[in-house]
Design a protein around this motif. Structure first.
Motif, short mmCIF file in Angstrom:
data_model
loop_
_atom_site.label_atom_id
_atom_site.label_comp_id
_atom_site.label_asym_id
_atom_site.label_seq_id
_atom_site.Cartn_x
_atom_site.Cartn_y
_atom_site.Cartn_z
N THR A 193 -0.10 4.08 -10.74
CA THR A 193 -1.22 3.59 -9.94
C THR A 193 -1.03 2.14 -9.51
N GLN A 194 -0.24 1.40 -10.27
CA GLN A 194 -0.02 0.00 -9.92
C GLN A 194 1.25 -0.52 -10.57
N VAL A 195 1.78 -1.58 -9.98
CA VAL A 195 2.84 -2.37 -10.60
C VAL A 195 2.19 -3.69 -10.98
N PRO A 196 2.00 -3.95 -12.28
CA PRO A 196 1.25 -5.15 -12.71
C PRO A 196 1.92 -6.44 -12.24
N LEU A 197 1.16 -7.50 -12.31
CA LEU A 197 1.64 -8.81 -11.93
C LEU A 197 2.90 -9.17 -12.71
N HIS A 198 3.94 -9.60 -12.02
CA HIS A 198 5.20 -9.93 -12.65
C HIS A 198 5.99 -10.86 -11.74
N TRP A 199 7.14 -11.29 -12.22
CA TRP A 199 8.00 -12.15 -11.40
C TRP A 199 9.44 -11.98 -11.86
N HIS A 200 10.37 -12.37 -11.01
CA HIS A 200 11.79 -12.32 -11.34
C HIS A 200 12.54 -13.26 -10.43
N GLU A 201 13.80 -13.45 -10.70
CA GLU A 201 14.61 -14.42 -9.95
C GLU A 201 15.32 -13.81 -8.75
N ASP A 202 15.09 -12.54 -8.48
CA ASP A 202 15.74 -11.89 -7.35
C ASP A 202 14.83 -11.85 -6.12
N MET A 203 15.44 -11.64 -4.99
CA MET A 203 14.71 -11.41 -3.74
C MET A 203 14.22 -9.97 -3.75
N GLU A 204 13.00 -9.76 -3.29
CA GLU A 204 12.46 -8.41 -3.25
C GLU A 204 11.78 -8.16 -1.90
N LEU A 205 12.02 -6.99 -1.34
CA LEU A 205 11.35 -6.56 -0.12
C LEU A 205 10.61 -5.27 -0.43
N VAL A 206 9.39 -5.17 0.01
CA VAL A 206 8.62 -3.93 -0.08
C VAL A 206 8.50 -3.38 1.34
N TYR A 207 9.13 -2.23 1.56
CA TYR A 207 9.20 -1.62 2.90
C TYR A 207 8.36 -0.35 2.85
N VAL A 208 7.18 -0.40 3.45
CA VAL A 208 6.24 0.71 3.36
C VAL A 208 6.66 1.82 4.32
N LYS A 209 6.75 3.03 3.80
CA LYS A 209 7.18 4.18 4.60
C LYS A 209 6.00 5.05 5.05
N LYS A 210 5.05 5.27 4.16
CA LYS A 210 3.90 6.11 4.49
C LYS A 210 2.66 5.57 3.80
N GLY A 211 1.51 5.82 4.40
CA GLY A 211 0.25 5.54 3.74
C GLY A 211 -0.16 4.08 3.78
N MET A 212 -0.97 3.72 2.78
CA MET A 212 -1.58 2.39 2.74
C MET A 212 -1.72 1.94 1.29
N LYS A 239 -3.15 -6.16 2.69
CA LYS A 239 -3.29 -4.72 2.88
C LYS A 239 -2.11 -4.27 3.73
N VAL A 240 -1.36 -3.30 3.24
CA VAL A 240 -0.13 -2.90 3.92
C VAL A 240 -0.23 -1.45 4.36
N ARG A 241 0.45 -1.15 5.48
CA ARG A 241 0.47 0.19 6.04
C ARG A 241 1.90 0.59 6.36
N ALA A 242 2.07 1.83 6.76
CA ALA A 242 3.40 2.36 7.09
C ALA A 242 4.11 1.44 8.08
N GLY A 243 5.34 1.09 7.76
CA GLY A 243 6.15 0.23 8.62
C GLY A 243 6.18 -1.22 8.19
N ASP A 244 5.18 -1.67 7.45
CA ASP A 244 5.11 -3.08 7.06
C ASP A 244 6.25 -3.45 6.11
N ILE A 245 6.69 -4.71 6.22
CA ILE A 245 7.71 -5.26 5.34
C ILE A 245 7.14 -6.50 4.67
N ILE A 246 7.15 -6.53 3.34
CA ILE A 246 6.66 -7.68 2.58
C ILE A 246 7.86 -8.42 1.99
N PHE A 247 7.90 -9.74 2.18
CA PHE A 247 8.98 -10.58 1.65
C PHE A 247 8.49 -11.29 0.39
N ILE A 248 9.18 -11.05 -0.73
CA ILE A 248 8.83 -11.68 -2.00
C ILE A 248 10.03 -12.51 -2.45
#
Length: 293
Positions: A34-53, A64-73
């Motif tokens: 249901t969730q990925v709890p708050l965390h951190w790391h030393e790597d680059m991370e991208l969340v690339y949404v494929k479907k849904g919200m 708030k993210v939807r299909a197609g959105d890219i999040i840069f962490i």
């Protein structure tokens, strides 16, 4: 996907058998978790949404993210991923160290464009959405990497590196990289949270008191309780219980340990209490959860 390892606050990502540390994880909320709890790391991370919200929060800024959105962490940023209301979301988690693009010799491209990302001297766009400037070209880089990873042809590593360089070129060339505002007090708060979360990750299975957490983070007990609640929106006790339950749910799926052993491994000394709070969070007993999943 090793969900237990993934959901640890301060994550550590193995390079894998190939020795090429570009990792992708297909994930689904709430089907996988249901969730990925708050965390951190030393790597680059991208969340690339494929479907849904869904919802992604980076350094306590919710998106708030939807299909197609890219999040840069960026490295060191605190982030979490959650279900949005009753919606589902499928996304690709892309993780790699920026050092993948470094060379052994002094390189102006590293010093000028990539090292500042690690040291938070520049800010990447938090969210790129379809229709925004640069989105189509950026998404194409990730899509082409995904495509070549289906077959892993000879020298695929060079192709992936090239596309990552192209991605950062696009971000800079399209003026999507900015100078972060000076927020020394906010940065101090984030540094404190990283310190607290790292300690919690390492000791969540032990008896943790407010006094112990306050001493570990350099606060008085009253200041720690106030700081934690103001930052997280809940008490430390409630947060610790929820985190332990999240880890327990992953252990139930990834191991054959008894319910009692899982409870003990996640800091619950009383089995009846563990069963009760687990049912409150997941709507079923630990045994039912394991069987249903």
């Amino acid at each position: 996907m090793n969900i237990i390892e993934y959901e640890n606050y301060h994550e550590h990502f193995p390079e894998g058998n190939s020795g090429f540390p570009y990792l992708t994880y297909p994930c689904s909320i709430p089907h996988d978790f249901t969730q990925v709890p708050l965390h951190w790391h030393e790597d680059m991370e991208l969340v690339y949404v494929k479907k849904g919200m869904g919802t992604v929060s980076v350094d306590f800024i919710p998106c708030k993210v939807r299909a197609g959105d890219i999040i840069f962490i960026c490295p060191g940023q605190l982030h979490l991923i959650q279900q949005y209301r009753q919606e589902s979301m499928e996304y690709e988690n892309i993780i790699f160290p920026l050092s993948l693009l470094n060379t052994r010799q002094m390189d102006v491209s590293w010093e000028k464009y990539l090292s500042p990302v690690i040291h938070r001297q520049v800010a990447l766009p938090l969210q790129l959405c379809p229709g925004m400037a640069g989105y189509q070209e950026t998404a194409a880089c990730l899509d082409q990497i995904d495509a070549i990873r289906r077959t892993f042809p000879e020298a695929y590593e060079l192709f992936i590196k090239g596309k990552l360089f192209e991605l950062f070129f696009l971000l800079y060339n399209l003026h999507l990289v900015s100078t972060p505002p000076s927020q020394s007090s906010r940065q101090k708060t984030l540094d404190r949270m990283r310190q607290i979360l790292k300690y919690l990750e390492q000791h969540y299975a032990e008896p943790l008191t407010i006094q112990k957490m306050a001493e570990a983070s350099g606060f008085s007990q009253s200041h720690f309780m106030k700081f934690f609640k103001n930052t997280f929106g809940m008490s430390f006790t409630a947060y610790l219980r929820d985190y332990r339950l999240t880890i327990a749910s992953r252990l139930l799926l990834a191991s054959e340990d008894t319910i009692l052993a899982v409870a003990a491994a996640t800091g619950f000394e009383n089995l009846s209490y563990f069963n009760r709070v687990f049912r409150q969070k997941f709507g079923m007993t630990p045994r039912e959860f394991r069987k249903r999943q």
